[in-house]
Design an enzyme around this catalytic site. Sequence first.
Site, mmCIF file in Angstrom:
data_model
loop_
_atom_site.group_PDB
_atom_site.id
_atom_site.type_symbol
_atom_site.label_atom_id
_atom_site.label_comp_id
_atom_site.label_asym_id
_atom_site.label_seq_id
_atom_site.Cartn_x
_atom_site.Cartn_y
_atom_site.Cartn_z
ATOM 1 N N VAL A 197 0.782 -1.021 -0.151
ATOM 2 C CA VAL A 197 -0.090 -0.047 0.019
ATOM 3 C C VAL A 197 0.880 1.417 0.017
ATOM 4 O O VAL A 197 0.394 2.335 -0.245
ATOM 5 C CB VAL A 197 -1.111 0.089 1.238
ATOM 6 C CG1 VAL A 197 -2.046 -1.146 1.175
ATOM 7 C CG2 VAL A 197 -0.219 0.085 2.667
ATOM 8 N N SER B 103 -7.786 1.976 15.486
ATOM 9 C CA SER B 103 -7.485 0.959 16.636
ATOM 10 C C SER B 103 -7.677 1.859 17.996
ATOM 11 O O SER B 103 -7.993 3.273 17.645
ATOM 12 C CB SER B 103 -5.830 0.819 16.888
ATOM 13 O OG SER B 103 -5.696 0.394 18.090
ATOM 14 N N TYR C 58 2.421 4.226 16.381
ATOM 15 C CA TYR C 58 1.216 3.492 16.112
ATOM 16 C C TYR C 58 -0.059 4.160 16.544
ATOM 17 O O TYR C 58 -1.077 4.426 15.467
ATOM 18 C CB TYR C 58 1.367 2.063 16.874
ATOM 19 C CG TYR C 58 -0.030 1.113 16.138
ATOM 20 C CD1 TYR C 58 0.180 0.489 15.240
ATOM 21 C CD2 TYR C 58 -0.868 1.077 17.188
ATOM 22 C CE1 TYR C 58 -1.132 -0.349 14.998
ATOM 23 C CE2 TYR C 58 -2.130 0.133 17.112
ATOM 24 C CZ TYR C 58 -1.919 -0.549 15.702
ATOM 25 O OH TYR C 58 -3.090 -1.307 15.549
ATOM 26 N N SER D 82 -0.470 7.221 14.042
ATOM 27 C CA SER D 82 -0.967 6.947 12.819
ATOM 28 C C SER D 82 -2.488 6.610 12.763
ATOM 29 O O SER D 82 -3.212 6.992 11.823
ATOM 30 C CB SER D 82 -0.101 5.659 12.258
ATOM 31 O OG SER D 82 -0.676 4.386 12.675
ATOM 32 N N LYS D 83 -2.994 5.826 14.036
ATOM 33 C CA LYS D 83 -4.468 5.491 13.966
ATOM 34 C C LYS D 83 -5.354 6.987 14.394
ATOM 35 O O LYS D 83 -6.371 6.866 13.813
ATOM 36 C CB LYS D 83 -4.585 4.275 14.850
ATOM 37 C CG LYS D 83 -3.944 3.370 14.406
ATOM 38 C CD LYS D 83 -4.353 2.677 13.184
ATOM 39 C CE LYS D 83 -3.708 1.216 12.890
ATOM 40 N NZ LYS D 83 -4.305 0.395 11.706
ATOM 41 N N ILE E 70 -7.223 -8.039 19.855
ATOM 42 C CA ILE E 70 -7.964 -9.113 19.050
ATOM 43 C C ILE E 70 -6.863 -10.156 18.707
ATOM 44 O O ILE E 70 -5.899 -9.622 18.266
ATOM 45 C CB ILE E 70 -8.453 -8.545 17.494
ATOM 46 C CG1 ILE E 70 -9.307 -7.132 17.708
ATOM 47 C CG2 ILE E 70 -9.026 -9.626 16.614
ATOM 48 C CD1 ILE E 70 -10.672 -7.430 18.609
HETATM 49 P P1 NAD Z 1 -2.108 -8.941 10.767
HETATM 50 O O1 NAD Z 1 -0.573 -8.706 11.054
HETATM 51 O O2 NAD Z 1 -2.660 -10.526 11.165
HETATM 52 O O3 NAD Z 1 -2.666 -8.423 9.208
HETATM 53 C C1 NAD Z 1 -2.197 -7.509 8.645
HETATM 54 C C2 NAD Z 1 -1.888 -7.879 7.221
HETATM 55 O O4 NAD Z 1 -1.507 -6.431 6.568
HETATM 56 C C3 NAD Z 1 -0.844 -8.733 7.089
HETATM 57 O O5 NAD Z 1 -1.174 -9.859 6.154
HETATM 58 C C4 NAD Z 1 0.224 -7.986 6.374
HETATM 59 O O6 NAD Z 1 1.066 -8.734 5.270
HETATM 60 C C5 NAD Z 1 -0.424 -6.747 5.586
HETATM 61 N N1 NAD Z 1 0.287 -5.655 5.301
HETATM 62 C C6 NAD Z 1 1.324 -5.067 6.061
HETATM 63 N N2 NAD Z 1 2.033 -4.206 5.603
HETATM 64 C C7 NAD Z 1 1.442 -3.861 4.200
HETATM 65 C C8 NAD Z 1 1.612 -2.985 3.255
HETATM 66 N N3 NAD Z 1 2.551 -2.318 3.058
HETATM 67 N N4 NAD Z 1 0.740 -3.244 2.305
HETATM 68 C C9 NAD Z 1 -0.333 -4.369 2.248
HETATM 69 N N5 NAD Z 1 -0.390 -5.066 3.061
HETATM 70 C C10 NAD Z 1 0.542 -4.877 4.072
HETATM 71 O O7 NAD Z 1 -2.620 -7.727 11.845
HETATM 72 P P2 NAD Z 1 -4.149 -7.743 12.267
HETATM 73 O O8 NAD Z 1 -3.914 -7.756 13.690
HETATM 74 O O9 NAD Z 1 -5.128 -8.534 11.467
HETATM 75 O O10 NAD Z 1 -4.373 -6.061 11.957
HETATM 76 C C11 NAD Z 1 -5.151 -5.521 10.719
HETATM 77 C C12 NAD Z 1 -5.449 -3.947 10.902
HETATM 78 O O11 NAD Z 1 -6.200 -4.001 12.451
HETATM 79 C C13 NAD Z 1 -4.036 -3.371 11.298
HETATM 80 O O12 NAD Z 1 -4.555 -1.834 10.640
HETATM 81 C C14 NAD Z 1 -3.956 -3.333 12.735
HETATM 82 O O13 NAD Z 1 -3.268 -1.971 13.122
HETATM 83 C C15 NAD Z 1 -5.468 -3.008 13.232
HETATM 84 N N6 NAD Z 1 -5.596 -3.531 14.650
HETATM 85 C C16 NAD Z 1 -5.381 -4.529 15.087
HETATM 86 C C17 NAD Z 1 -5.692 -4.873 16.351
HETATM 87 C C18 NAD Z 1 -5.390 -6.422 17.085
HETATM 88 O O14 NAD Z 1 -5.583 -6.432 18.249
HETATM 89 N N7 NAD Z 1 -5.053 -7.181 16.246
HETATM 90 C C19 NAD Z 1 -6.128 -3.998 17.108
HETATM 91 C C20 NAD Z 1 -6.554 -2.582 16.649
HETATM 92 C C21 NAD Z 1 -6.179 -2.409 15.238
#
Ligand code: NAD
Length: 253
Positions: free
Chosen positions: A62, A140, A153, A156-157, A186
Amino acid sequence: MASEPIIFITGGASGIGLAIAQAVVAEGWRAIVADVDRQSLDQAGNLLAQHRALAHFTRLDVTDENAVRQLIAQCEEETGPVTGLVNSAGIGADVPCLETSTAQFRKIIDVNLIGSFVVARETACRMQQRRRGSIINIASVSGIRANSGRVAYGASKAGLLLATQVMAVELAPVGIRVNAIAPGPIETPLVRQMHSEQARARWTAAVPQKRYGSPAEVAAAAMFLLDDSRSGFVTGQTLCVDGGFTVAGVVEH
Ligand code: NAD
Protein backbone atom coordinates in the site's frame (compact mmCIF):
# COMPACT_ATOMS: atom_id res chain seq x y z
CA MET A 1 -30.98 -3.60 -9.87
CA ALA A 2 -27.71 -2.79 -8.03
CA SER A 3 -24.79 -5.00 -9.04
CA GLU A 4 -23.33 -7.49 -6.55
CA PRO A 5 -20.91 -5.99 -3.98
CA ILE A 6 -17.19 -6.23 -4.74
CA ILE A 7 -15.02 -5.55 -1.69
CA PHE A 8 -11.32 -4.65 -1.94
CA ILE A 9 -9.48 -5.60 1.27
CA THR A 10 -5.91 -4.48 1.96
CA GLY A 11 -4.02 -6.61 4.45
CA GLY A 12 -6.65 -9.20 3.58
CA ALA A 13 -4.38 -12.24 3.83
CA SER A 14 -4.12 -12.30 7.62
CA GLY A 15 -5.92 -11.58 10.88
CA ILE A 16 -8.77 -9.07 10.75
CA GLY A 17 -8.56 -8.53 6.98
CA LEU A 18 -8.73 -12.27 6.33
CA ALA A 19 -11.76 -12.65 8.64
CA ILE A 20 -13.47 -9.86 6.68
CA ALA A 21 -12.66 -11.61 3.39
CA GLN A 22 -14.21 -14.81 4.80
CA ALA A 23 -17.34 -12.94 5.88
CA VAL A 24 -17.62 -11.24 2.48
CA VAL A 25 -17.52 -14.49 0.49
CA ALA A 26 -19.81 -16.22 3.00
CA GLU A 27 -22.36 -13.51 2.12
CA GLY A 28 -21.98 -14.39 -1.57
CA TRP A 29 -20.17 -11.12 -2.30
CA ARG A 30 -16.85 -10.91 -4.11
CA ALA A 31 -13.58 -10.19 -2.25
CA ILE A 32 -10.35 -8.86 -3.70
CA VAL A 33 -7.68 -9.77 -1.18
CA ALA A 34 -4.60 -7.54 -1.52
CA ASP A 35 -1.57 -8.06 0.69
CA VAL A 36 2.18 -7.44 0.64
CA ASP A 37 3.01 -10.91 1.98
CA ARG A 38 3.03 -13.64 -0.68
CA GLN A 39 3.14 -16.52 1.79
CA SER A 40 0.09 -15.23 3.65
CA LEU A 41 -1.67 -14.75 0.31
CA ASP A 42 -1.00 -18.42 -0.58
CA GLN A 43 -2.29 -19.57 2.81
CA ALA A 44 -5.39 -17.38 2.50
CA GLY A 45 -5.95 -18.82 -0.99
CA ASN A 46 -5.90 -22.34 0.44
CA LEU A 47 -8.24 -21.36 3.26
CA LEU A 48 -10.76 -19.87 0.85
CA ALA A 49 -10.29 -22.54 -1.84
CA GLN A 50 -13.95 -23.54 -1.75
CA HIS A 51 -14.87 -19.94 -2.65
CA ARG A 52 -12.51 -19.72 -5.65
CA ALA A 53 -15.17 -18.04 -7.79
CA LEU A 54 -15.69 -15.23 -5.28
CA ALA A 55 -12.20 -14.58 -3.88
CA HIS A 56 -9.35 -13.03 -5.83
CA PHE A 57 -5.82 -12.73 -4.46
CA THR A 58 -3.21 -10.20 -5.44
CA ARG A 59 0.05 -8.79 -4.12
CA LEU A 60 0.06 -5.12 -3.16
CA ASP A 61 2.26 -2.88 -1.06
CA VAL A 62 0.00 0.00 0.00
CA THR A 63 3.01 2.33 0.22
CA ASP A 64 3.57 1.98 -3.54
CA GLU A 65 1.23 4.64 -4.91
CA ASN A 66 1.61 3.68 -8.58
CA ALA A 67 0.98 0.02 -7.80
CA VAL A 68 -2.18 0.97 -5.88
CA ARG A 69 -3.51 3.01 -8.81
CA GLN A 70 -2.70 0.30 -11.37
CA LEU A 71 -4.14 -2.52 -9.31
CA ILE A 72 -7.46 -0.81 -8.64
CA ALA A 73 -7.81 -0.01 -12.36
CA GLN A 74 -6.96 -3.61 -13.25
CA CYS A 75 -9.38 -5.06 -10.69
CA GLU A 76 -12.23 -2.91 -11.98
CA GLU A 77 -11.47 -4.02 -15.53
CA GLU A 78 -11.26 -7.73 -14.70
CA THR A 79 -13.73 -8.09 -11.82
CA GLY A 80 -16.10 -5.13 -11.97
CA PRO A 81 -16.80 -1.93 -10.03
CA VAL A 82 -15.42 -1.92 -6.49
CA THR A 83 -18.31 -1.07 -4.13
CA GLY A 84 -16.50 -1.44 -0.81
CA LEU A 85 -13.01 -0.93 0.53
CA VAL A 86 -11.54 -2.15 3.80
CA ASN A 87 -8.15 -0.74 4.72
CA SER A 88 -6.82 -3.38 7.10
CA ALA A 89 -3.13 -3.37 6.07
CA GLY A 90 -1.18 -2.22 9.08
CA ILE A 91 2.00 -2.63 11.06
CA GLY A 92 2.79 -1.89 14.66
CA ALA A 93 5.41 -1.97 17.36
CA ASP A 94 5.45 -1.53 21.12
CA VAL A 95 8.38 0.81 21.70
CA PRO A 96 8.84 3.53 24.35
CA CYS A 97 8.68 7.00 22.79
CA LEU A 98 12.30 7.88 23.62
CA GLU A 99 13.49 4.72 21.86
CA THR A 100 11.35 5.22 18.76
CA SER A 101 13.56 6.08 15.80
CA THR A 102 12.48 8.56 13.17
CA ALA A 103 12.73 5.83 10.55
CA GLN A 104 10.38 3.57 12.51
CA PHE A 105 7.91 6.41 13.12
CA ARG A 106 7.92 7.26 9.38
CA LYS A 107 7.48 3.63 8.34
CA ILE A 108 4.41 3.16 10.56
CA ILE A 109 2.84 6.42 9.34
CA ASP A 110 3.64 5.46 5.75
CA VAL A 111 1.80 2.12 5.91
CA ASN A 112 -1.02 2.80 8.39
CA LEU A 113 -1.94 6.38 7.55
CA ILE A 114 -0.62 7.40 4.13
CA GLY A 115 -1.11 3.92 2.64
CA SER A 116 -4.73 3.79 3.83
CA PHE A 117 -5.35 7.31 2.53
CA VAL A 118 -3.91 6.57 -0.93
CA VAL A 119 -5.98 3.40 -1.35
CA ALA A 120 -9.10 5.23 -0.13
CA ARG A 121 -8.52 8.19 -2.46
CA GLU A 122 -7.89 6.02 -5.52
CA THR A 123 -10.91 3.84 -4.82
CA ALA A 124 -13.18 6.80 -4.04
CA CYS A 125 -12.21 8.52 -7.31
CA ARG A 126 -13.84 5.61 -9.13
CA MET A 127 -16.73 5.12 -6.69
CA GLN A 128 -17.83 8.75 -7.05
CA GLN A 129 -18.60 8.24 -10.74
CA ARG A 130 -21.13 5.58 -9.75
CA ARG A 131 -22.32 7.42 -6.62
CA ARG A 132 -21.97 4.27 -4.56
CA GLY A 133 -19.35 3.12 -2.09
CA SER A 134 -18.52 2.22 1.49
CA ILE A 135 -15.00 2.69 2.82
CA ILE A 136 -13.83 1.30 6.16
CA ASN A 137 -10.53 2.19 7.75
CA ILE A 138 -9.36 -0.23 10.43
CA ALA A 139 -7.98 2.12 13.06
CA SER A 140 -7.41 1.13 16.70
CA VAL A 141 -8.30 2.00 20.27
CA SER A 142 -4.65 3.11 20.41
CA GLY A 143 -5.70 6.02 18.18
CA ILE A 144 -8.21 7.09 20.86
CA ARG A 145 -6.43 6.33 24.16
CA ALA A 146 -2.77 6.76 25.08
CA ASN A 147 -1.38 3.24 25.39
CA SER A 148 2.28 2.97 26.40
CA GLY A 149 4.64 2.08 23.59
CA ARG A 150 2.31 3.30 20.88
CA VAL A 151 3.62 6.78 20.06
CA ALA A 152 3.96 6.07 16.33
CA TYR A 153 1.22 3.48 16.01
CA GLY A 154 -1.25 5.57 18.04
CA ALA A 155 -0.45 8.71 16.06
CA SER A 156 -0.97 6.83 12.78
CA LYS A 157 -4.37 5.55 13.92
CA ALA A 158 -5.49 8.90 15.40
CA GLY A 159 -4.61 10.49 12.06
CA LEU A 160 -6.56 7.79 10.26
CA LEU A 161 -9.65 8.53 12.38
CA LEU A 162 -9.56 12.22 11.47
CA ALA A 163 -8.90 11.44 7.80
CA THR A 164 -11.96 9.16 7.94
CA GLN A 165 -14.12 12.03 9.20
CA VAL A 166 -12.91 14.54 6.60
CA MET A 167 -13.38 12.06 3.75
CA ALA A 168 -16.85 11.18 5.07
CA VAL A 169 -17.90 14.82 5.04
CA GLU A 170 -16.44 15.59 1.62
CA LEU A 171 -17.68 12.42 -0.05
CA ALA A 172 -21.21 12.28 1.40
CA PRO A 173 -22.66 14.29 -1.52
CA VAL A 174 -21.30 11.74 -4.04
CA GLY A 175 -22.83 8.73 -2.28
CA ILE A 176 -19.71 7.39 -0.57
CA ARG A 177 -19.78 6.53 3.13
CA VAL A 178 -16.50 6.47 5.08
CA ASN A 179 -16.30 4.93 8.55
CA ALA A 180 -13.66 3.55 10.89
CA ILE A 181 -13.53 0.53 13.13
CA ALA A 182 -11.37 0.80 16.24
CA PRO A 183 -10.63 -2.69 17.48
CA GLY A 184 -9.41 -3.37 20.98
CA PRO A 185 -7.09 -6.36 21.50
CA ILE A 186 -7.93 -8.99 18.88
CA GLU A 187 -6.27 -12.43 18.59
CA THR A 188 -4.27 -12.12 15.35
CA PRO A 189 -0.70 -12.78 14.18
CA LEU A 190 0.12 -9.05 14.70
CA VAL A 191 -0.94 -9.24 18.34
CA ARG A 192 0.89 -12.51 18.92
CA GLN A 193 4.04 -10.66 17.81
CA MET A 194 3.33 -7.37 19.67
CA HIS A 195 1.90 -8.52 23.04
CA SER A 196 4.21 -10.04 25.63
CA GLU A 197 2.66 -12.15 28.41
CA GLN A 198 2.81 -9.06 30.65
CA ALA A 199 1.13 -6.88 28.03
CA ARG A 200 -1.54 -9.54 27.56
CA ALA A 201 -2.34 -9.51 31.30
CA ARG A 202 -2.56 -5.70 31.33
CA TRP A 203 -4.85 -5.60 28.30
CA THR A 204 -7.16 -8.26 29.68
CA ALA A 205 -7.40 -6.37 32.97
CA ALA A 206 -8.24 -3.10 31.17
CA VAL A 207 -11.04 -4.58 29.03
CA PRO A 208 -14.38 -4.74 30.92
CA GLN A 209 -15.30 -7.98 29.10
CA LYS A 210 -11.95 -9.43 30.36
CA ARG A 211 -10.90 -11.07 27.12
CA TYR A 212 -9.44 -10.51 23.67
CA GLY A 213 -11.83 -10.24 20.74
CA SER A 214 -11.82 -12.50 17.70
CA PRO A 215 -11.20 -11.39 14.11
CA ALA A 216 -14.72 -12.66 13.29
CA GLU A 217 -16.20 -10.16 15.77
CA VAL A 218 -14.49 -7.31 13.92
CA ALA A 219 -15.62 -8.77 10.59
CA ALA A 220 -19.25 -8.70 11.77
CA ALA A 221 -18.94 -4.95 12.41
CA ALA A 222 -17.34 -4.47 9.00
CA MET A 223 -20.18 -6.33 7.28
CA PHE A 224 -22.67 -3.96 8.92
CA LEU A 225 -20.77 -0.89 7.70
CA LEU A 226 -20.28 -2.31 4.19
CA ASP A 227 -23.96 -3.08 3.70
CA ASP A 228 -25.89 -0.01 2.47
CA SER A 229 -29.19 -1.64 3.42
CA ARG A 230 -28.11 -1.86 7.07
CA SER A 231 -25.93 1.24 7.55
CA GLY A 232 -26.95 3.55 4.71
CA PHE A 233 -27.27 6.60 7.01
CA VAL A 234 -24.02 5.92 8.93
CA THR A 235 -20.95 7.85 7.88
CA GLY A 236 -17.95 9.48 9.55
CA GLN A 237 -18.28 7.21 12.59
CA THR A 238 -15.84 5.17 14.62
CA LEU A 239 -17.23 1.82 15.73
CA CYS A 240 -15.19 0.53 18.68
CA VAL A 241 -15.08 -3.26 18.81
CA ASP A 242 -13.22 -3.35 22.08
CA GLY A 243 -15.15 -5.12 24.88
CA GLY A 244 -15.78 -1.73 26.49
CA PHE A 245 -12.11 -0.63 26.70
CA THR A 246 -12.60 2.94 25.46
CA VAL A 247 -15.53 3.75 27.73
CA ALA A 248 -14.12 2.23 30.92
CA GLY A 249 -13.29 4.36 33.93
CA VAL A 250 -12.54 2.85 37.32
CA VAL A 251 -13.78 -0.72 37.05
CA GLU A 252 -14.43 -2.92 40.11
CA HIS A 253 -13.79 -6.33 38.60
P1 NAD B 1 -2.02 -8.99 10.75
O1 NAD B 1 -0.55 -8.77 10.83
O2 NAD B 1 -2.57 -10.32 11.07
O3 NAD B 1 -2.56 -8.52 9.31
C1 NAD B 1 -2.09 -7.36 8.71
C2 NAD B 1 -1.84 -7.65 7.25
O4 NAD B 1 -1.39 -6.44 6.63
C3 NAD B 1 -0.74 -8.69 7.02
O5 NAD B 1 -1.20 -9.72 6.18
C4 NAD B 1 0.37 -7.90 6.36
O6 NAD B 1 1.12 -8.66 5.41
C5 NAD B 1 -0.41 -6.77 5.70
N1 NAD B 1 0.43 -5.61 5.40
C6 NAD B 1 1.37 -5.05 6.19
N2 NAD B 1 1.97 -4.04 5.53
C7 NAD B 1 1.40 -3.97 4.31
C8 NAD B 1 1.60 -3.15 3.17
N3 NAD B 1 2.55 -2.21 3.17
N4 NAD B 1 0.82 -3.35 2.08
C9 NAD B 1 -0.13 -4.31 2.08
N5 NAD B 1 -0.33 -5.14 3.11
C10 NAD B 1 0.41 -4.98 4.22
O7 NAD B 1 -2.66 -7.89 11.72
P2 NAD B 1 -4.15 -7.64 12.25
O8 NAD B 1 -4.09 -7.73 13.72
O9 NAD B 1 -5.13 -8.43 11.50
O10 NAD B 1 -4.28 -6.09 11.90
C11 NAD B 1 -5.13 -5.63 10.88
C12 NAD B 1 -5.42 -4.16 11.14
O11 NAD B 1 -6.10 -4.04 12.38
C13 NAD B 1 -4.16 -3.31 11.25
O12 NAD B 1 -4.38 -2.07 10.64
C14 NAD B 1 -4.01 -3.14 12.75
O13 NAD B 1 -3.31 -1.97 13.07
C15 NAD B 1 -5.45 -3.09 13.18
N6 NAD B 1 -5.67 -3.41 14.60
C16 NAD B 1 -5.41 -4.66 15.07
C17 NAD B 1 -5.66 -4.91 16.40
C18 NAD B 1 -5.42 -6.24 17.02
O14 NAD B 1 -5.52 -6.35 18.24
N7 NAD B 1 -5.10 -7.27 16.24
C19 NAD B 1 -6.17 -3.92 17.24
C20 NAD B 1 -6.42 -2.67 16.70
C21 NAD B 1 -6.18 -2.44 15.38
